[in-house]
Scaffold this motif. Structure first.
Motif, PDB file in Angstrom:
ATOM      1  N   VAL A  39       0.863  -1.180   0.000  1.00 45.67           N
ATOM      2  CA  VAL A  39       0.000   0.000   0.000  1.00 45.67           C
ATOM      3  C   VAL A  39       0.897   1.227   0.000  1.00 45.67           C
ATOM      4  N   LEU A  40       0.671   2.097  -0.985  1.00 48.67           N
ATOM      5  CA  LEU A  40       1.454   3.319  -1.077  1.00 48.67           C
ATOM      6  C   LEU A  40       0.822   4.399  -0.209  1.00 48.67           C
ATOM      7  N   PRO A  41       1.629   5.214   0.442  1.00 47.50           N
ATOM      8  CA  PRO A  41       1.072   6.267   1.288  1.00 47.50           C
ATOM      9  C   PRO A  41       0.394   7.340   0.446  1.00 47.50           C
ATOM     10  N   VAL A  42      -0.647   7.933   1.008  1.00 47.90           N
ATOM     11  CA  VAL A  42      -1.335   9.031   0.343  1.00 47.90           C
ATOM     12  C   VAL A  42      -0.565  10.302   0.641  1.00 47.90           C
ATOM     13  N   LEU A  43      -0.211  11.016  -0.400  1.00 51.59           N
ATOM     14  CA  LEU A  43       0.534  12.253  -0.217  1.00 51.59           C
ATOM     15  C   LEU A  43      -0.417  13.400   0.077  1.00 51.59           C
ATOM     16  N   GLU A  44      -0.008  14.221   1.005  1.00 54.35           N
ATOM     17  CA  GLU A  44      -0.792  15.413   1.304  1.00 54.35           C
ATOM     18  C   GLU A  44      -0.653  16.398   0.150  1.00 54.35           C
ATOM     19  N   PRO A  45      -1.686  17.190  -0.093  1.00 55.22           N
ATOM     20  CA  PRO A  45      -1.635  18.118  -1.221  1.00 55.22           C
ATOM     21  C   PRO A  45      -0.749  19.330  -0.967  1.00 55.22           C
ATOM     22  N   GLU A  46       0.449  19.117  -0.443  1.00 51.13           N
ATOM     23  CA  GLU A  46       1.399  20.203  -0.242  1.00 51.13           C
ATOM     24  C   GLU A  46       2.152  20.391  -1.545  1.00 51.13           C
ATOM     25  N   THR A  47       1.730  21.350  -2.296  1.00 51.41           N
ATOM     26  CA  THR A  47       2.309  21.566  -3.608  1.00 51.41           C
ATOM     27  C   THR A  47       3.525  22.471  -3.496  1.00 51.41           C
ATOM     28  N   GLU A  48       4.640  21.963  -3.980  1.00 48.74           N
ATOM     29  CA  GLU A  48       5.813  22.808  -4.105  1.00 48.74           C
ATOM     30  C   GLU A  48       5.852  23.231  -5.555  1.00 48.74           C
ATOM     31  N   PRO A  49       5.301  24.392  -5.850  1.00 50.19           N
ATOM     32  CA  PRO A  49       5.138  24.771  -7.246  1.00 50.19           C
ATOM     33  C   PRO A  49       6.466  24.941  -7.964  1.00 50.19           C
ATOM     34  N   CYS A  50       6.414  24.633  -9.255  1.00 47.82           N
ATOM     35  CA  CYS A  50       7.603  24.828 -10.067  1.00 47.82           C
ATOM     36  C   CYS A  50       7.837  26.310 -10.286  1.00 47.82           C
ATOM     37  N   CYS A  51       6.770  27.040 -10.249  1.00 43.15           N
ATOM     38  CA  CYS A  51       6.868  28.465 -10.528  1.00 43.15           C
ATOM     39  C   CYS A  51       5.529  29.130 -10.197  1.00 43.15           C
ATOM     40  N   PRO A  52       5.525  30.445 -10.146  1.00 38.49           N
ATOM     41  CA  PRO A  52       4.281  31.148  -9.830  1.00 38.49           C
ATOM     42  C   PRO A  52       3.325  31.128 -11.023  1.00 38.49           C
ATOM     43  N   PRO A  53       2.049  31.449 -10.774  1.00 38.04           N
ATOM     44  CA  PRO A  53       1.127  31.582 -11.912  1.00 38.04           C
ATOM     45  C   PRO A  53       1.697  32.569 -12.933  1.00 38.04           C
ATOM     46  N   LEU A  54       1.408  32.327 -14.186  1.00 43.26           N
ATOM     47  CA  LEU A  54       2.014  33.116 -15.259  1.00 43.26           C
ATOM     48  C   LEU A  54       1.716  34.609 -15.183  1.00 43.26           C
ATOM     49  N   ASP A  55       0.582  34.974 -14.582  1.00 43.07           N
ATOM     50  CA  ASP A  55       0.246  36.388 -14.526  1.00 43.07           C
ATOM     51  C   ASP A  55       0.694  37.056 -13.227  1.00 43.07           C
ATOM     52  N   GLU A  56       1.451  36.333 -12.404  1.00 44.86           N
ATOM     53  CA  GLU A  56       1.925  36.894 -11.137  1.00 44.86           C
ATOM     54  C   GLU A  56       3.216  37.698 -11.316  1.00 44.86           C
ATOM     55  N   LEU A 115       8.788  34.581 -15.113  1.00 48.24           N
ATOM     56  CA  LEU A 115       9.511  33.414 -14.628  1.00 48.24           C
ATOM     57  C   LEU A 115      11.012  33.673 -14.641  1.00 48.24           C
ATOM     58  N   THR A 116      11.709  33.092 -13.672  1.00 41.12           N
ATOM     59  CA  THR A 116      13.167  33.131 -13.716  1.00 41.12           C
ATOM     60  C   THR A 116      13.625  32.139 -14.783  1.00 41.12           C
ATOM     61  N   ALA A 117      14.890  32.208 -15.116  1.00 39.78           N
ATOM     62  CA  ALA A 117      15.428  31.281 -16.124  1.00 39.78           C
ATOM     63  C   ALA A 117      15.284  29.834 -15.645  1.00 39.78           C
ATOM     64  N   GLU A 118      15.558  29.566 -14.380  1.00 39.90           N
ATOM     65  CA  GLU A 118      15.446  28.207 -13.841  1.00 39.90           C
ATOM     66  C   GLU A 118      13.996  27.723 -13.843  1.00 39.90           C
ATOM     67  N   GLU A 119      13.070  28.581 -13.446  1.00 38.53           N
ATOM     68  CA  GLU A 119      11.655  28.213 -13.461  1.00 38.53           C
ATOM     69  C   GLU A 119      11.175  27.919 -14.876  1.00 38.53           C
ATOM     70  N   ALA A 120      11.621  28.722 -15.818  1.00 38.11           N
ATOM     71  CA  ALA A 120      11.227  28.515 -17.214  1.00 38.11           C
ATOM     72  C   ALA A 120      11.782  27.198 -17.747  1.00 38.11           C
ATOM     73  N   GLU A 121      13.006  26.851 -17.386  1.00 37.31           N
ATOM     74  CA  GLU A 121      13.608  25.584 -17.815  1.00 37.31           C
ATOM     75  C   GLU A 121      12.809  24.393 -17.288  1.00 37.31           C
ATOM     76  N   ARG A 122      12.488  24.410 -15.990  1.00 36.34           N
ATOM     77  CA  ARG A 122      11.724  23.304 -15.383  1.00 36.34           C
ATOM     78  C   ARG A 122      10.342  23.190 -15.996  1.00 36.34           C
ATOM     79  N   THR A 123       9.683  24.306 -16.180  1.00 39.94           N
ATOM     80  CA  THR A 123       8.322  24.304 -16.720  1.00 39.94           C
ATOM     81  C   THR A 123       8.320  23.855 -18.174  1.00 39.94           C
ATOM     82  N   ALA A 124       9.269  24.346 -18.948  1.00 38.31           N
ATOM     83  CA  ALA A 124       9.359  23.954 -20.358  1.00 38.31           C
ATOM     84  C   ALA A 124       9.600  22.457 -20.499  1.00 38.31           C
TER      85      ALA A 124
END
Length: 120
Positions: free
Chosen positions: A6-23, A26-35
């Motif tokens: 049985v795999l554990p259920v992960l809590e919905p603690e989201t570590e976002p890759c980057c902020p919403p696009l309209d916030e 993006l930094t260069a690193e965030e853009a690389e990960r998202t792309a």
């Protein structure tokens, strides 16, 4: 003796890759990960495989259940590896089969990236 774990259920603690696009821009690193995530989903076969895993009962799928996407088994393995490398899927070997699961934090982060911008 059963090999089912049985795999554990992960809590919905989201570590976002980057902020919403309209916030903010993006930094260069965030853009690389998202792309990398969106590039992995940019291939129709990968998108079908990802969708098959995401929509499979229980949120995980055996490779034997999702490999009917019109390409050879080695090609399916290649595409699944690309999805794993992009951080979209995780896998676990159980006996002779490999089971894939969508990474919930990444999926939530991708959704958050686009959702706010889409509601404006």
């Amino acid at each position: 003796m059963s090999n089912v774990r049985v795999l554990p259920v992960l809590e919905p603690e989201t570590e976002p890759c980057c902020p919403p696009l309209d916030e903010r821009p993006l930094t260069a690193e965030e853009a690389e990960r998202t792309a990398a995530m969106f590039k992995a989903l940019g291939d129709p076969v990968r998108l079908r495989l990802f969708s098959s895993v995401a929509s499979h009962e229980g949120g995980e799928a055996c490779v034997c259940d999702i490999s009917d996407v019109g390409v050879s088994q080695p090609t399916v393995s290649h595409h699944l590896r690309k999805l794993k490398e992009a951080g979209l899927l995780s896998s676990e070997r159980r006996g002779t089969w490999v089971y894939y699961r969508v990474e919930p934090t990444v999926l939530a982060a991708m959704g958050a990236l686009l959702t706010k911008a889409a509601t404006v």
